[in-house]
Each structure stands twice: as C-alpha cells, then as structure tokens.
Design a protein around this motif. Structure first.
Motif, PDB file in Angstrom:
ATOM      1  N   PRO A 168      -0.495  -4.025  14.069  1.00 29.91           N
ATOM      2  CA  PRO A 168       0.238  -3.978  15.334  1.00 29.91           C
ATOM      3  C   PRO A 168      -0.574  -3.508  16.523  1.00 29.91           C
ATOM      4  O   PRO A 168      -0.195  -3.785  17.669  1.00 29.91           O
ATOM      5  N   GLY A 169      -1.655  -2.765  16.305  1.00 27.54           N
ATOM      6  CA  GLY A 169      -2.360  -2.190  17.443  1.00 27.54           C
ATOM      7  C   GLY A 169      -1.420  -1.277  18.215  1.00 27.54           C
ATOM      8  O   GLY A 169      -0.742  -0.425  17.645  1.00 27.54           O
ATOM      9  N   ASN A 170      -1.345  -1.519  19.518  1.00 28.90           N
ATOM     10  CA  ASN A 170      -0.397  -0.741  20.329  1.00 28.90           C
ATOM     11  C   ASN A 170       0.883  -1.522  20.598  1.00 28.90           C
ATOM     12  O   ASN A 170       1.660  -1.168  21.472  1.00 28.90           O
ATOM     13  N   GLY A 171       1.071  -2.609  19.851  1.00 25.39           N
ATOM     14  CA  GLY A 171       2.263  -3.433  20.020  1.00 25.39           C
ATOM     15  C   GLY A 171       2.050  -4.597  20.958  1.00 25.39           C
ATOM     16  O   GLY A 171       2.835  -5.539  20.981  1.00 25.39           O
ATOM     17  N   ALA A 172       0.974  -4.549  21.765  1.00 27.46           N
ATOM     18  CA  ALA A 172       0.672  -5.632  22.708  1.00 27.46           C
ATOM     19  C   ALA A 172      -0.660  -6.290  22.379  1.00 27.46           C
ATOM     20  O   ALA A 172      -0.796  -7.512  22.462  1.00 27.46           O
ATOM     21  N   THR A 173      -1.634  -5.482  22.036  1.00 25.83           N
ATOM     22  CA  THR A 173      -2.942  -6.010  21.638  1.00 25.83           C
ATOM     23  C   THR A 173      -3.387  -5.321  20.354  1.00 25.83           C
ATOM     24  O   THR A 173      -2.951  -4.213  20.043  1.00 25.83           O
ATOM     25  N   ALA A 174      -4.247  -5.992  19.592  1.00 26.13           N
ATOM     26  CA  ALA A 174      -4.769  -5.431  18.350  1.00 26.13           C
ATOM     27  C   ALA A 174      -6.148  -6.009  18.102  1.00 26.13           C
ATOM     28  O   ALA A 174      -6.491  -7.087  18.608  1.00 26.13           O
ATOM     29  N   PHE A 175      -6.931  -5.297  17.335  1.00 24.42           N
ATOM     30  CA  PHE A 175      -8.274  -5.758  16.998  1.00 24.42           C
ATOM     31  C   PHE A 175      -8.227  -6.791  15.880  1.00 24.42           C
ATOM     32  O   PHE A 175      -7.363  -6.743  14.997  1.00 24.42           O
ATOM     33  N   GLY A 176      -9.173  -7.716  15.927  1.00 22.64           N
ATOM     34  CA  GLY A 176      -9.314  -8.713  14.868  1.00 22.64           C
ATOM     35  C   GLY A 176     -10.674  -8.591  14.216  1.00 22.64           C
ATOM     36  O   GLY A 176     -11.647  -8.172  14.843  1.00 22.64           O
ATOM     37  N   SER A 177     -10.762  -8.950  12.936  1.00 21.05           N
ATOM     38  CA  SER A 177     -11.994  -8.786  12.170  1.00 21.05           C
ATOM     39  C   SER A 177     -12.567 -10.136  11.744  1.00 21.05           C
ATOM     40  O   SER A 177     -11.826 -11.057  11.378  1.00 21.05           O
ATOM     41  N   ASN A 178     -13.901 -10.220  11.758  1.00 25.75           N
ATOM     42  CA  ASN A 178     -14.609 -11.407  11.253  1.00 25.75           C
ATOM     43  C   ASN A 178     -15.092 -11.211   9.823  1.00 25.75           C
ATOM     44  O   ASN A 178     -15.849 -12.040   9.315  1.00 25.75           O
ATOM     45  N   SER A 186       0.830  -1.209   0.000  1.00 27.59           N
ATOM     46  CA  SER A 186       0.000   0.000   0.000  1.00 27.59           C
ATOM     47  C   SER A 186       0.861   1.254   0.000  1.00 27.59           C
ATOM     48  O   SER A 186       2.087   1.204   0.150  1.00 27.59           O
ATOM     49  N   ASP A 187       0.203   2.401  -0.117  1.00 30.93           N
ATOM     50  CA  ASP A 187       0.917   3.668   0.033  1.00 30.93           C
ATOM     51  C   ASP A 187       0.980   4.047   1.517  1.00 30.93           C
ATOM     52  O   ASP A 187       0.471   3.331   2.395  1.00 30.93           O
ATOM     53  N   ALA A 188       1.585   5.184   1.812  1.00 29.35           N
ATOM     54  CA  ALA A 188       1.866   5.576   3.193  1.00 29.35           C
ATOM     55  C   ALA A 188       0.610   5.854   4.013  1.00 29.35           C
ATOM     56  O   ALA A 188       0.668   5.845   5.250  1.00 29.35           O
ATOM     57  N   PHE A 189      -0.529   6.100   3.375  1.00 27.96           N
ATOM     58  CA  PHE A 189      -1.762   6.351   4.111  1.00 27.96           C
ATOM     59  C   PHE A 189      -2.051   5.204   5.080  1.00 27.96           C
ATOM     60  O   PHE A 189      -2.518   5.419   6.203  1.00 27.96           O
ATOM     61  N   TYR A 190      -1.764   3.972   4.644  1.00 24.05           N
ATOM     62  CA  TYR A 190      -2.032   2.799   5.474  1.00 24.05           C
ATOM     63  C   TYR A 190      -0.769   2.299   6.193  1.00 24.05           C
ATOM     64  O   TYR A 190      -0.741   1.173   6.695  1.00 24.05           O
ATOM     65  N   GLY A 191       0.255   3.125   6.260  1.00 29.57           N
ATOM     66  CA  GLY A 191       1.491   2.712   6.904  1.00 29.57           C
ATOM     67  C   GLY A 191       1.346   2.547   8.411  1.00 29.57           C
ATOM     68  O   GLY A 191       0.396   3.037   9.037  1.00 29.57           O
ATOM     69  N   THR A 192       2.282   1.825   9.016  1.00 29.84           N
ATOM     70  CA  THR A 192       2.286   1.610  10.471  1.00 29.84           C
ATOM     71  C   THR A 192       3.588   2.146  11.054  1.00 29.84           C
ATOM     72  O   THR A 192       4.625   2.191  10.383  1.00 29.84           O
ATOM     73  N   THR A 193       3.521   2.509  12.320  1.00 29.36           N
ATOM     74  CA  THR A 193       4.705   3.070  12.989  1.00 29.36           C
ATOM     75  C   THR A 193       5.122   2.244  14.193  1.00 29.36           C
ATOM     76  O   THR A 193       6.023   2.628  14.929  1.00 29.36           O
ATOM     77  N   VAL A 194       4.458   1.091  14.391  1.00 26.80           N
ATOM     78  CA  VAL A 194       4.755   0.238  15.549  1.00 26.80           C
ATOM     79  C   VAL A 194       5.297  -1.094  15.046  1.00 26.80           C
ATOM     80  O   VAL A 194       4.720  -1.721  14.156  1.00 26.80           O
ATOM     81  N   ALA A 195       6.421  -1.538  15.624  1.00 29.44           N
ATOM     82  CA  ALA A 195       6.997  -2.833  15.273  1.00 29.44           C
ATOM     83  C   ALA A 195       6.420  -3.912  16.182  1.00 29.44           C
ATOM     84  O   ALA A 195       6.048  -3.656  17.330  1.00 29.44           O
TER      85      ALA A 195
END
Length: 344
Positions: A313-323, A236-245
């Motif tokens: 990544p969420g916050n690096g510890a938890t993230a949402f999942g989709s059905n 994707s382009d940077a709009f959907y980029g992430t900043t958390v490893a």
C-alpha cells in the motif's frame, strides 16, 4: 616296433596339443571383478552474474559465487544416500550476505526413472532486523526492537533478522533416450523464509542433450533446458502486516496474503570436461508492487501509483516497486567433479 613308435609319437603330440590348449584357456580367464566401493564425493563451484532462485534475484542482480560439497553412499547401483552443504553469496534487505544450505536425502532409480527425496535447509546467518522508518518516523517502527543493529529501510519495507527455513522435496526425472529427458519437482515448506506463510513450489522440466559428435572430436557438449513452475504461498504473520487500505484490498494487520506466482526459465549450456557454461533467461508474472512486498527489496528508489497493490500500500497513494522479480539473463560458469571419477 615301428608301428608302436609311431603310435606313441602320435599320442604324445595329441596330448601335448590338448595340454597347450588348456594352458591357453587358463591364460585368458577373466580376472575377478573389482571390489565395489560404495562411497563417493561430489563437489564443485560456480560464478554467476546473478543468483536467481525461482525467478527472484537473491543477489540484487549482482554477481554471486557458490560452492558445494556432497558425500554419497551407493547402497546398490540403483540406490544412493547423500548429504550435502552449499554456499551462495547473497544481498538481502536484512544485510545477510550468505546463504548456507544443509541437505540430505535418498535417490532411488527404477529403469528410466530417477527419483530424489529429501529435506533442504536454507540458513541466512548474519542478518539484522530491518525496519520501516516511514511508520510514524519512530525508531523501531513497531516491528523491530530498538537496537543499534537495526537496519532502517528508507522505502518503507521490513524484514526479519532470521529468514532461515526448510523444505521437504520430491523429484523425478525420466530419460526418454540419450537426447531427451523430462522431469517434475515438488517442494513444501511450513514456514517459507520464516515469514509465517506456508510455501509450495511445483515445476516441470525438460532437457535436450545434443549428440556428442555435434562439435566433432573437440569434447564440447551442448544442451538446451527449461523449467516452468508455480510458487504458492500462504498468509504471513503480523510482522509483515499492513495498516493501510487500498482500492485493491487491505489492510492486513495480522499478516499479508503472500503473492503466489508463476516462474519460467530457458537456456543453453556448453560442457567441456568438468566445466559448464550455462546461459539462461528467467522471468515471473509477479507485478513490481507485489514483488516489493514479497522480497522486502531495499534497493527501490522510485515510487508510483502504479505500484500500489493490496499488499503493497505504501502511503495509500504511492508505493515502491521492485525489479527483483522481473526478466533476467543469467550467465553461470561452473565446475563439477566426483572423487571416484576425477580424482583417481
């Protein structure tokens, strides 16, 4: 004299019989063939409990309605040109409520092979930029311009205002006999869902049509069909980029590697005149975490460490999942007509 009279009578009878026979032949002469009308229009509508596109719900697992209109021009009995438009109700994170499709192409037939080549445009009017309120809690979130129309998603997802895109496609179906048909499909987009990522979808299909006498003289027909496909996606382009490893990879500030996945469906259909009832099972191998990143699902409410992936990544510890990408059952009732067949 009597012989001459008898001879004249006989000649009259013979010639009269021959003339009568000639009249009889002329009376049975076939009429000239009807003029060939190359134009036709196909149209129809449907209601379904879920609008699934390549294994992913477009309607948040809610009911959807659709309709289409397709003018056709038959150059010959083996070559058809067509354009069309269709409408589907949807439920996207950017609040777009409708998908409007514009398409066109050519359908050549060679014996048992039926081909279809064309371009399909997917338009999603009425959307607003959807932002991530978890990004520092700052209105605008860094991806959407500050606006009274901005949609804020509490689960941290983002989505562009306009996700319209187009695909070029090629299809082929091979009719083995009256009961069996197989096919292959190929779709390519340079910018799938306007995400910046290219998309390539390929699938194989199969269909069994039951004999017309299966349900006696009721007029009810039946078929069983299925499809197995794979959706490949680029970055994707940077709009959907992430900043958390995460432990799985990242970050991806310049854009995420969108998740490629397999999808399949199988179902049974019943037909009666212009109506079809299709009952189908659909699924994919997308994880709930990658599905969340891919779809920008706005309906997720729970987070879990198990949903953390490289691109989710969420916050690096938890993230949402989709059905939105999981197993689904679809019931669809449709009506399909053509002007030349049904409106005469």
């Amino acid at each position: 004299m009597k012989k001459l009279v008898l001879l004249a009578t006989a000649l009259t009878m013979v010639s009269g019989s021959a003339f009568a026979a000639d009249l009889h032949v002329k009376a049975l002469k076939a009429p000239p063939p009807a003029a060939f009308d190359p134009w036709d229009i196909a149209f129809g509508a449907a209601i379904m409990n879920d609008y699934i596109f390549r294994g992913v719900t477009q309607s948040n697992h809610k009911p959807s309605v659709t309709a289409y209109f397709e003018p056709r021009y038959n150059v010959t009995k083996d070559l058809q040109l067509y354009v069309g438009s269709s409408f589907e109700s949807i439920s996207f994170a950017n609040r777009a409520a409708a998908e409007v499709d514009i398409y066109g192409g050519i359908r050549p037939t060679f014996g048992a092979f039926a081909f279809d080549f064309g371009v399909w445009g997917y338009l999603y009017p009425g959307g607003s930029c959807a932002d991530n309120v978890l990004t520092g809690g700052i209105p605008g979130g860094g991806v959407c311009a500050v606006s009274t129309n901005t949609v804020f998603l509490a689960n941290g997802n983002v989505m562009k205002k306009d996700v319209s895109f187009y695909e070029g496609y090629a299809k082929v179906n091979y009719t083995i006999n009256d009961m069996f048909q197989v096919g292959a499909n190929e779709f390519y987009s340079p910018n799938f869902l306007n995400s910046g990522a290219w998309g390539n979808y390929a699938s194989i299909t199969g269909k069994f049509t039951a004999p017309s006498t299966t349900f006696g003289s009721s007029g009810v027909g039946m078929y069983v069909s299925g499809e197995f496909g794979r959706q490949w996606l680029g970055t994707s382009d940077a709009f959907y980029g992430t900043t958390v490893a995460t432990a799985f990879g990242g970050p991806f500030p310049n854009g995420i590697p969108e998740p490629s996945y397999n999808t399949w469906n199988i179902g049974i259909g019943f037909t009666y005149k212009v109506f079809t009832l299709d009952l189908r099972y659909s699924d994919t191998n997308l994880s709930k975490g990658n599905c969340n990143a891919f779809t920008s699902d706005y309906s997720t409410t729970n987070s879990s460490p198990g949903f953390v992936t490289a691109i989710n990544p969420g916050n690096g510890a938890t993230a949402f999942g989709s059905n939105w990408c999981g197993a689904a059952g679809i019931a669809k009732l449709s009506a399909d007509l053509t002007a030349m067949t049904n409106l005469k």
